[in-house]
Design an enzyme around this catalytic site. Sequence first.
Site, PDB file in Angstrom:
ATOM      1  N   ASP A  87       0.766  -1.315   0.250  1.00  0.00           N
ATOM      2  CA  ASP A  87       0.320   0.074   0.205  1.00  0.00           C
ATOM      3  C   ASP A  87       1.104   1.238  -0.227  1.00  0.00           C
ATOM      4  O   ASP A  87       2.141   1.320   0.340  1.00  0.00           O
ATOM      5  CB  ASP A  87      -1.063   0.136   1.113  1.00  0.00           C
ATOM      6  N   GLU A 145       0.042  -0.639   6.132  1.00  0.00           N
ATOM      7  CA  GLU A 145       1.304  -0.748   6.861  1.00  0.00           C
ATOM      8  C   GLU A 145       1.185   0.922   7.141  1.00  0.00           C
ATOM      9  O   GLU A 145       1.857   1.017   7.929  1.00  0.00           O
ATOM     10  CB  GLU A 145       2.850  -1.523   5.842  1.00  0.00           C
TER      11      GLU A 145
END
Length: 397
Positions: A87, A145
Amino acid sequence: MTVNYDFLLHHQQTIKEDLLNLVQAESPSHEKNLVDITGNLIKTIIQKRLGKDYICTEYINNQYGNHLLFQKEHSPKPRVLFLCHFDTVWPKGELPIHFEDELFYGPGVFDMKAGLLSSIWAISSLENTLEALPISPVFLLSSDEEIGSLSSRDLIEEVAKTCEAVFVMEPPEAETSNLKTARKGMGMYQLEVQGISTHAGNNHEDGVNAILEISYLVQQLQELTDYAKGTTVNVGVIRGGTTINVVPEYASIDVDFRISTLFEAERIMQAIEQLTPKNPLAKLSITGELNRPPLERNEANQQLFKLAQEAGRKLNIVVNESSVGGASDGNFTSALGIPTIDGLGIPGDGAHARNEHIQFDMFAKRCALVAELCIAFGDKFVNDYNFINNKEERITK
């Protein structure tokens, strides 16, 4: 140089195509559909570069993107976890993707799609140049994350406990390209004060000013900062009040703290949670926690760093270490007692900034460093009984 470095040099154009495809598949953390499309692309890349022997387990996530785990079954070699996330912080279309000489610009290329891809190609180089892999690679690719690993932390810790070491493929320190052998831990708190509202002109003395109360707390919190210990406490957001002629009945603050040791984390958390309002009529609510423990420069982590230095010498790379303030998923694994080394990704700059880029001309050599570290770890694990042993005793239950 080494045979795996030669292999990577020979495949630089294919690596560049993989990286371009991966960066073009934009994956902002809160856009589940886009993140999952990127995850499907990663499945394809791994199948192309590593073959069908790597079994994929997909962990379905209803709110964020799905997490991906790739591993070979029944390998007797020491398990090494390549810890990555796919991400990014950028909304789709926010940053242009382009090359300038040997610099590759794009959203998430530095943090950390280039590092993710280099872990795949490092193992591919070993698969294609050695008779047998020195380790059993485990790839855990998480999707959240950048927003605190809210749904992936338990999975990261569960998988890490089955491994002998963790290689975190986050980028190296931007200014020096150093590996990261220590990271600060971080925590977040919210403090809310409920006062008593009254007319600021007619009944000022009957009110309890929540903004005033929160201001006392701000000063106490800021004074917890201790630079000598690597501790910072920052009140970053303050809210309160409705209009100028009303004694405010509500105010709140958001607090960020960073610490270098678990001992210091406990001190700061205790100090925050024991705060009280100055006015006994005010009510104080405190919520928060330690979001990520620190990645400390301990003996087990230093053993991995020394192996990385040895690997670097084979490639004429001087490998140095740094301590940084930002946290990563490696903070979780190190706190469990599992040997962890961070910053193994590709040199560049601009994490979370508009100039985010990597030095693509460094990709092959830094990727070869990871491959050589795998060889060094496998050899050391087999030949030195005292190296990275007693896993059950090390790992925090």
